[in-house]
Each structure stands twice: as C-alpha cells, then as structure tokens.
Design a protein around this motif. Structure first.
Motif, PDB file in Angstrom:
ATOM      1  N   LEU A   9       0.860  -1.182   0.000  1.00  0.00           N
ATOM      2  CA  LEU A   9       0.000   0.000   0.000  1.00  0.00           C
ATOM      3  C   LEU A   9       0.898   1.233   0.000  1.00  0.00           C
ATOM      4  O   LEU A   9       1.813   1.331   0.824  1.00  0.00           O
ATOM      5  CB  LEU A   9      -0.909   0.022   1.222  1.00  0.00           C
ATOM      6  N   VAL A  13      -2.373   5.476   1.820  1.00  0.00           N
ATOM      7  CA  VAL A  13      -3.443   4.507   1.547  1.00  0.00           C
ATOM      8  C   VAL A  13      -3.485   3.526   2.707  1.00  0.00           C
ATOM      9  O   VAL A  13      -2.457   3.013   3.137  1.00  0.00           O
ATOM     10  CB  VAL A  13      -3.205   3.764   0.213  1.00  0.00           C
ATOM     11  N   LEU A  26     -10.920   0.865   1.609  1.00  0.00           N
ATOM     12  CA  LEU A  26      -9.536   1.223   1.345  1.00  0.00           C
ATOM     13  C   LEU A  26      -9.535   2.727   1.112  1.00  0.00           C
ATOM     14  O   LEU A  26     -10.186   3.214   0.184  1.00  0.00           O
ATOM     15  CB  LEU A  26      -9.026   0.467   0.109  1.00  0.00           C
ATOM     16  N   ALA A  28      -7.720   6.421   0.469  1.00  0.00           N
ATOM     17  CA  ALA A  28      -6.604   7.157  -0.110  1.00  0.00           C
ATOM     18  C   ALA A  28      -7.006   8.626  -0.067  1.00  0.00           C
ATOM     19  O   ALA A  28      -8.178   8.944   0.138  1.00  0.00           O
ATOM     20  CB  ALA A  28      -6.348   6.694  -1.540  1.00  0.00           C
ATOM     21  N   PHE A  86      -4.056   2.693  -5.980  1.00  0.00           N
ATOM     22  CA  PHE A  86      -4.282   2.317  -4.587  1.00  0.00           C
ATOM     23  C   PHE A  86      -3.234   1.304  -4.121  1.00  0.00           C
ATOM     24  O   PHE A  86      -3.248   0.892  -2.972  1.00  0.00           O
ATOM     25  CB  PHE A  86      -5.671   1.671  -4.427  1.00  0.00           C
TER      26      PHE A  86
END
Length: 91
Positions: A9, A13, A26, A28, A86
């Motif tokens: 990652l 993120v 997830l 970001a 990502f």
C-alpha cells in the motif's frame, strides 16, 4: 502480477473499518473503495514484505481453495487497484 512481485500500500493509503456502515474500505487521499470480504481478505495479507506468491499460497491454505483460483482472483483485484493507484508493486 508476477509471483515474485511484492504488493504494498502506498503512503497515504490504508485499510479502515467504517463503523457506520460496518464494512471495510480502502482509503486514499480524497478517494475510497468499499471492500467485499474477498478484497478485505486479500488486502489484509499485503504487507509490503511478502511476495504475491507467498500471499496467494497463504490464502489458498487458509481458505482451503485451489491456488490457481486464488492467483487468478487476487491478480485481477490487485491489478485493478494498481491501475487506480491504490497499490504499489515492487518487482
């Protein structure tokens, strides 16, 4: 994704549990992706140290599933995250 690639990652993120919706996302900067159970299972194994091969072998053992199927599903998912920035991959 190659078995020797190391997914990680990128900075900024992270996995986050959305308590309001009781789901994993997830996060970001200024973006978010809602994860299903499969996506969450894959990303919890991504540590920036283990290779894609190590991760998929571990998932296959943990869930008693065929390695080939885990590789196919995981590669597609991680490649899509990589395309959307990502995920980083150390080759």
């Amino acid at each position: 994704m190659q078995v020797s690639d190391i997914p990680a990652l990128p900075r900024g993120v992270r996995l986050h549990h959305d308590r309001v919706r009781d789901t994993w996302v997830l996060l970001a900067p200024e973006r978010a992706v809602t994860l299903d159970m499969v996506g969450h299972a894959i990303l919890t194994e991504v540590d920036g140290i283990r290779t894609f091969g190590d991760i998929t072998n571990g998932l296959a053992e943990k869930y008693n599933a065929p390695v080939a199927q885990i590789v196919e599903d995981s590669a597609g998912f991680l490649d899509a995250l990589r395309n959307r920035r990502f995920l980083d991959v150390i080759a």
